[in-house]
Structures are given as C-alpha cells and as structure tokens.
Design an enzyme around this catalytic site. Structure first.
Site, PDB file in Angstrom:
ATOM      1  N   GLU A 177       0.406   5.570  -1.648  1.00  0.00           N
ATOM      2  CA  GLU A 177       0.651   4.922  -0.352  1.00  0.00           C
ATOM      3  C   GLU A 177       1.261   3.570  -0.662  1.00  0.00           C
ATOM      4  O   GLU A 177       0.560   2.675  -1.126  1.00  0.00           O
ATOM      5  CB  GLU A 177      -0.670   4.759   0.417  1.00  0.00           C
ATOM      6  CG  GLU A 177      -1.468   6.037   0.599  1.00  0.00           C
ATOM      7  CD  GLU A 177      -0.844   6.995   1.599  1.00  0.00           C
ATOM      8  OE1 GLU A 177       0.099   6.610   2.311  1.00  0.00           O
ATOM      9  OE2 GLU A 177      -1.297   8.156   1.654  1.00  0.00           O
ATOM     10  N   CYS A 197       0.724  -2.860   5.426  1.00  0.00           N
ATOM     11  CA  CYS A 197       1.843  -2.028   4.964  1.00  0.00           C
ATOM     12  C   CYS A 197       2.632  -1.462   6.137  1.00  0.00           C
ATOM     13  O   CYS A 197       3.828  -1.234   6.039  1.00  0.00           O
ATOM     14  CB  CYS A 197       1.319  -0.911   4.087  1.00  0.00           C
ATOM     15  SG  CYS A 197       0.069   0.086   4.896  1.00  0.00           S
TER      16      CYS A 197
HETATM   17  P1  NAD Z   1      -0.054  -3.947  -6.375  1.00  0.00           P
HETATM   18  O1  NAD Z   1       0.719  -2.724  -6.663  1.00  0.00           O
HETATM   19  O2  NAD Z   1       0.283  -5.179  -7.116  1.00  0.00           O
HETATM   20  O3  NAD Z   1      -1.627  -3.692  -6.644  1.00  0.00           O
HETATM   21  C1  NAD Z   1      -2.333  -2.630  -6.064  1.00  0.00           C
HETATM   22  C2  NAD Z   1      -3.474  -2.238  -6.985  1.00  0.00           C
HETATM   23  O4  NAD Z   1      -2.942  -1.747  -8.206  1.00  0.00           O
HETATM   24  C3  NAD Z   1      -4.380  -3.404  -7.372  1.00  0.00           C
HETATM   25  O5  NAD Z   1      -5.710  -2.961  -7.469  1.00  0.00           O
HETATM   26  C4  NAD Z   1      -3.855  -3.782  -8.751  1.00  0.00           C
HETATM   27  O6  NAD Z   1      -4.797  -4.433  -9.560  1.00  0.00           O
HETATM   28  C5  NAD Z   1      -3.506  -2.422  -9.307  1.00  0.00           C
HETATM   29  N1  NAD Z   1      -2.533  -2.437 -10.394  1.00  0.00           N
HETATM   30  C6  NAD Z   1      -1.687  -3.415 -10.764  1.00  0.00           C
HETATM   31  N2  NAD Z   1      -0.926  -3.021 -11.807  1.00  0.00           N
HETATM   32  C7  NAD Z   1      -1.294  -1.745 -12.083  1.00  0.00           C
HETATM   33  C8  NAD Z   1      -0.852  -0.774 -13.024  1.00  0.00           C
HETATM   34  N3  NAD Z   1       0.114  -1.046 -13.901  1.00  0.00           N
HETATM   35  N4  NAD Z   1      -1.437   0.435 -13.020  1.00  0.00           N
HETATM   36  C9  NAD Z   1      -2.380   0.747 -12.128  1.00  0.00           C
HETATM   37  N5  NAD Z   1      -2.856  -0.133 -11.211  1.00  0.00           N
HETATM   38  C10 NAD Z   1      -2.310  -1.368 -11.189  1.00  0.00           C
HETATM   39  O7  NAD Z   1       0.050  -4.155  -4.822  1.00  0.00           O
HETATM   40  P2  NAD Z   1      -0.453  -5.417  -3.979  1.00  0.00           P
HETATM   41  O8  NAD Z   1       0.606  -6.437  -4.020  1.00  0.00           O
HETATM   42  O9  NAD Z   1      -1.810  -5.808  -4.376  1.00  0.00           O
HETATM   43  O10 NAD Z   1      -0.570  -4.759  -2.514  1.00  0.00           O
HETATM   44  C11 NAD Z   1       0.407  -4.946  -1.582  1.00  0.00           C
HETATM   45  C12 NAD Z   1       1.346  -3.766  -1.539  1.00  0.00           C
HETATM   46  O11 NAD Z   1       0.616  -2.601  -1.163  1.00  0.00           O
HETATM   47  C13 NAD Z   1       2.420  -3.909  -0.503  1.00  0.00           C
HETATM   48  O12 NAD Z   1       3.659  -3.476  -1.012  1.00  0.00           O
HETATM   49  C14 NAD Z   1       1.978  -2.987   0.632  1.00  0.00           C
HETATM   50  O13 NAD Z   1       3.016  -2.519   1.438  1.00  0.00           O
HETATM   51  C15 NAD Z   1       1.289  -1.908  -0.115  1.00  0.00           C
HETATM   52  N6  NAD Z   1       0.315  -1.206   0.733  1.00  0.00           N
HETATM   53  C16 NAD Z   1       0.591   0.067   1.148  1.00  0.00           C
HETATM   54  C17 NAD Z   1      -0.285   0.736   1.994  1.00  0.00           C
HETATM   55  C18 NAD Z   1       0.004   2.138   2.498  1.00  0.00           C
HETATM   56  O14 NAD Z   1      -0.887   2.778   3.022  1.00  0.00           O
HETATM   57  N7  NAD Z   1       1.221   2.644   2.348  1.00  0.00           N
HETATM   58  C19 NAD Z   1      -1.456   0.097   2.413  1.00  0.00           C
HETATM   59  C20 NAD Z   1      -1.690  -1.191   1.980  1.00  0.00           C
HETATM   60  C21 NAD Z   1      -0.809  -1.837   1.127  1.00  0.00           C
END
Ligand code: NAD
Length: 543
Positions: free
Chosen positions: A280, A314
């Site tokens: 997502e 999001c």
């Molecule tokens: P992010 O990708 O930086 O982090 C998300 C999660 O992934 C965190 O727990 C982080 O620690 C972890 N993570 C970081 N690097 C990783 C790796 N290499 N491998 C596995 N996990 C890792 O995202 P963010 O900036 O924290 O969140 C915001 C983003 O999430 C925005 O782009 C938003 O649109 C999206 N989002 C999407 C939805 C949806 O349902 N489509 C919902 C909420 C947020």
C-alpha cells in the site's frame, strides 16, 4: 520532560488567519507518563541489553519515549515465538478467532481516549483526525469479526466430472505475516491489516515506525486483553533499512504500507524468496469538481480531503481539478474555509489541523511551496511554516498557477498543500487526473450522481469517492481499498483484504470412476467418450 503544554504553545499565537485552537490543558508528559511508556515498551521483542532509541512529541519537540531496539537476531526470535503460537491458533474454529475481534471492537470504543492521546502525542495530528483511526479500526474489526467465517469457509466448486468428482476450495493461513507499517496512521495501519491476518489463522510480526511504536504496542496490549494469545503478535522496533529487510527475510507473506521507493525494495526481496506481498504505497490524488457541483459541499469536502492529518494521508488530495466556469467561485469558498481553520496541538478536540510529524515532512512541504512560488505559482492561502505554534507546524496551503515543471505538481508532498488546476471538459479532467504514475484515490463532485459514477469509472485509481473526499470508500470496509500503478499491489478490506493472508487449497475427491480409460475402453474409445462429454457439458452450460 518539558512542562510546556501543547496547548500553551498553540495559544501563544496571535497572528491573523489560521487562529490557534483552544486546547485541553493536558501536557503530553501527563498523557504519556514514563510508567505507561515502560509498560508498553515491555511488549517489544528485544533480548539482552538492547540499545535504546528516543522519540519526541511533534507538537512541542519534547522528549516522549525511550524504546528498546530489536536486532536482526531479535527478529528471528520474534518469528520463532510467533510460529510456535500460530499452530494452536490456526486450529481454533474461525468463530472463536472472530470473537476476539468483536471483543476488541468494544474495548477500543470504550478506551478510545487512551489511544487518542497516544496518537496525538506521537504524530502531532488533531484529535478529530486521530479519531478517524479509531473509526477505521472499529469498522474493520466489526467487518472481519462478522464476515470472516463466510470468507474463509470451504466452498464447493464444480468438479472435473459432474457427480463423480467432488471439489472443495479451502483456505489455509499463510503462517507468520511480516507486517511493516508507517507513522502516519499508526493505529489503523498497525492493527487494521493485522486483524484479518489474525482471524484467518496467522501470527504477525509487526515492524511499526519507531516514531509511532507506542500506539502499535497499545493496540497489541488491547487485542491480547480481548483474547489474542500474546505470542501471536510480535512487535519489533528498529531502523527501517535494517529491521525491515530482516522481517521480509523470515515472513511467509509480507504486508507493507509506506512509500513507493521502500515498497519496490520490499517487493524485490519478497519476490526473491517467492513469498507474496501486498504493498500500500503513495499517491498524488486528484479531486474533480464538475461544473454542476454543489460548491459549498465541495469546498467543505476539499478541506477534509486536503488537510486531514495535515495532508499526511496516503489518500488525501493534492490536486484539485475544477471546471473553469466555477473555478473562481469554488476557490473563493475553499480559501475562506481554509483560512478559518484553527491550528493547534491540544490533547483535546477543538483544533481543525495539527502539526506535521517531523522535520523531514516540514522540509519537503516547505521546499515544494517555496520552489513553486519562486517559479511563479501564487499562494492563495497559507504558505508558511509556523514555528510559533510548534516545531513542525505548517499552514494549510492552496497554490494556484502551478505548472508541470514544479515538483509540487507531480511528486507526493505528504503535507497540507494542494494545487488548483482548471479544465474545460470531462475528457480533459479525466486525462489530467490519470496523468500520474500513481493510482490510489480520487474524488468527483457533481449533483448528477450517475454522471459522477460514469466519470469515476474512467479514473485509474483503486478507490473513487463521489461527493466525499476519501472516507466513503475507505470506510466501505466490505469493498477493497488499494492502489493501481505506483500506488501498490493488492488490496486491504473486503474479500481481497483477508484472502491475501491465506493459501487456497483445492481438495478433490474422485468417486466410482477414475479419470482414465476404464471398463474395458481402450485409449481411443476413452478419448471419444470424453470428447462427447465435454461437448455435452458446454451445451448444458456447465461452468
Ligand atoms: P517509508 O517507506 O519510509 O516507511 C514505511 C515503513 O517501512 C516504516 O516502518 C519504515 O521503518 C520501514 N522501512 C524503511 N526502510 C525499509 C526497508 N528498506 N525495508 C523494509 N522496511 C523499511 O514510508 P513513510 O515515509 O514512513 O510513510 C509515508 C508513505 O507511506 C507515503 O508515501 C504514503 O503515501 C504512504 N502510505 C500509503 C498508504 C496506503 O494505504 N497506500 C497508507 C499510509 C501511508
């Protein structure tokens, strides 16, 4: 901890526009005392003498929690514990597992104030926006609590040979789900996806974002109180690029919510292990205001669409496409409502918008606005950071005159910034809405509902809301929600939201005759009988 209250910071503001909201008078320190942090931190799977990581409250910048960090070895332990607990859990009847979700639903509604404080303390969002998470999780708990049995029960399917072959499609749990969640909707995105995983008979190892780990740990504690075996939900905390891959490395299936960039990395790691993943991801969502829209309703809807959780949602709207004939009138009404929004960070209802979560979000938001203005865009409302309210506050901002060369036009800001574009025909509006690699959510406003649904069908997004911003589709928990294109793979909610956590298994039982030459038929005669049989089955409309 500092004795500065979030409300005190907010009410120091005396500028014009975006008035500070009245607050509840409670400090973050009082709402999240060290005893609560210590109790919740005990739920982290971290062995030995773990390194500690500090978090701060975005509303005021004050220290919030010191949490143990898991190592990759701890992640392995978490999977072992979860795997051991999963077998007994999967052996329970679905209705017994579903009863835990229904009890959780009631506990959550009763104890919502506890988690609203935590969400506000960890994210800085307004309480109303924190409550949206309670709403979403309660809806998912009710839905899967009531509907899981129907989704998971054995289904009779047409057999290879009518009467002679009895075929059943069964659903088996995947095992242990690796569940990685972001900070922006910490309750909904840690537990909302875990609930269908649990009721389908799985265990979960969850890696929430460290900034919002307390909320996830609180949810875990409440679900255990509702009857979930404690080892079934493991929480690991640590650096995303270190602990995230460790979670993917051990998972039987991966459920990831976060940025498109990280999602691609997660997808590649899961693919290399041949385990499935639902992703997502981000969006650059559009709202279409058609010429016949109720402009007041659309302006009010746009405020919700663009500024809920300070735009860190999001499915929030960052592109407003408005029919040229009504654009100026709509903009006037929308801007008036936006300027009247009360910013604040009190741990109580009252503020219309809270803070951004971090300096990273503040920097992206500021850069997108400043660059656009430098390149000729006009600020219609907002446009500034508000350090007088708290370290990461930014005004709800409307831009006009944005052109494709500006970052704010195509990149996800994930902040309270929306750009307005004008269109002349539905054709043009649909093309503009679809002109992004993302495809998460969209919104269409019109008095003609049929026309609204016709336009909706042409939008390339996983959800479309007609005459609502995002809550109508997201709250329709019996229907799938997720992204097309760069917004992801797979869906949460509805049948897809639970079946992704299962393996399909077909059990076919053959009776009386084998599917092979028998009763003295030679191969050629068998082929002739079967050919006749196939023709008859088609003529009888057999599926
Ligand atoms: P992010 O990708 O930086 O982090 C998300 C999660 O992934 C965190 O727990 C982080 O620690 C972890 N993570 C970081 N690097 C990783 C790796 N290499 N491998 C596995 N996990 C890792 O995202 P963010 O900036 O924290 O969140 C915001 C983003 O999430 C925005 O782009 C938003 O649109 C999206 N989002 C999407 C939805 C949806 O349902 N489509 C919902 C909420 C947020």
């Amino acid at each position: 901890m500092s004795d500065l209250t979030a409300d005190a910071v907010a009410t120091e503001h005396s500028g014009a526009g975006n008035p500070a909201a009245p607050g509840g008078g409670r400090t973050v320190a009082a709402a999240v005392p060290p005893s609560l942090v210590a109790r919740l931190a005990a739920g982290v799977t971290a062995t030995g003498e773990p390194d500690l990581v500090e978090t701060a409250a975005p509303l005021t910048g004050e220290r919030l929690a010191s949490l143990p960090q898991s190592t990759p070895a701890d992640v392995e332990v978490a999977f072992q514990l979860a795997r051991r607990a999963q077998a007994a859990w999967a052996a329970l009847p679905v209705r017994r597992r579903a009863a835990v979700l229904l009890r959780f639903h009631d506990l959550l509604l009763r104890r919502q104030d506890e988690v609203l404080d935590l969400i506000q303390a960890e994210t800085g969002k307004a309480r109303l926006h924190a409550f949206e998470e309670v709403l979403a999780v309660a809806m998912a708990a009710r839905h899967y609590g009531r509907a899981a049995h129907g989704y998971l029960k054995d289904k009779r399917r047409g057999g290879a040979l009518p009467v002679l072959t009895h075929a059943v499609e069964a659903r088996r749990p995947k095992g242990v789900i690796g569940h990685i969640s972001p900070w922006n909707y910490p309750l909904e995105l840690s537990i909302g996806d875990a609930l269908p995983a649990f009721v389908a008979g799985n265990a979960v190892v969850n890696k929430p974002d460290t900034q919002t780990a307390l909320t996830a740990l609180w949810a875990r504690e409440l679900l255990v109180e509702a009857g979930l075996p404690a080892d079934l939900w493991q929480v690991v905390i640590g650096d995303g690029p270190v602990i995230g891959p460790a979670v993917v490395e051990h998972a039987d299936y991966v459920s990831f919510t976060g940025s498109t960039r990280t999602g691609r990395d997660v997808a590649q790691r899961a693919a290399a292990r041949l385990v499935g993943a639902s992703l997502e991801l981000g969006g650059k969502n559009a709202m279409l205001v058609l010429a016949d829209a109720d402009l007041d309703a659309a302006a009010a809807g746009a405020v919700r669409a663009c500024f809920s959780s300070a735009g860190q949602l999001c499915i929030s709207i960052e592109r407003l496409l408005v029919h040229r004939s009504v654009a100026d009138e709509f903009l006037e009404r929308f801007a008036a409502r936006t300027r009247a929004l009360r910013l604040g960070g009190g741990l109580a209802y009252g503020a219309d918008m809270g803070s951004l979560v971090s300096v990273r979000q503040l920097e992206t938001t500021t850069r997108h606005v400043d660059e656009a203005v430098k390149a000729g865009a006009t600020v219609v409302a907002g446009g500034r950071a508000r350090p007088d309210l708290g370290p990461f506050f930014f005004e709800p901002t409307i831009l006009d005159g944005v052109t494709p060369d500006m970052a704010v036009c195509a990149e996800e800001t994930f902040g309270p910034v929306v750009s307005l574009y004008r269109f002349d025909t539905d054709e043009e509006a649909v093309a503009a809405a679809n002109s992004t690699p993302y495809g998460l959510n969209s919104s269409v406003w019109t008095r003609d509902l049929r026309r609204g649904r016709t336009v909706a069908a042409r939008l390339r997004t996983g959800t479309v809301n007609v005459n609502e911003a995002y809550a109508a589709a997201y709250g329709s928990v019996g229907s799938p929600m997720g992204g097309m294109g760069d917004s992801g793979l797979g869906r949460r909610h509805g049948a897809e939201g639970i079946l992704r956590f299962t393996e399909a298994q077909t059990i076919a039982t053959q009776r009386l005759l084998p599917i092979a030459p028998s009763f003295g038929l030679d191969d050629k005669q068998f082929a002739a009988v079967m050919t006749g049989g196939l023709r008859a089955l088609k003529a009888l409309r057999f599926k």
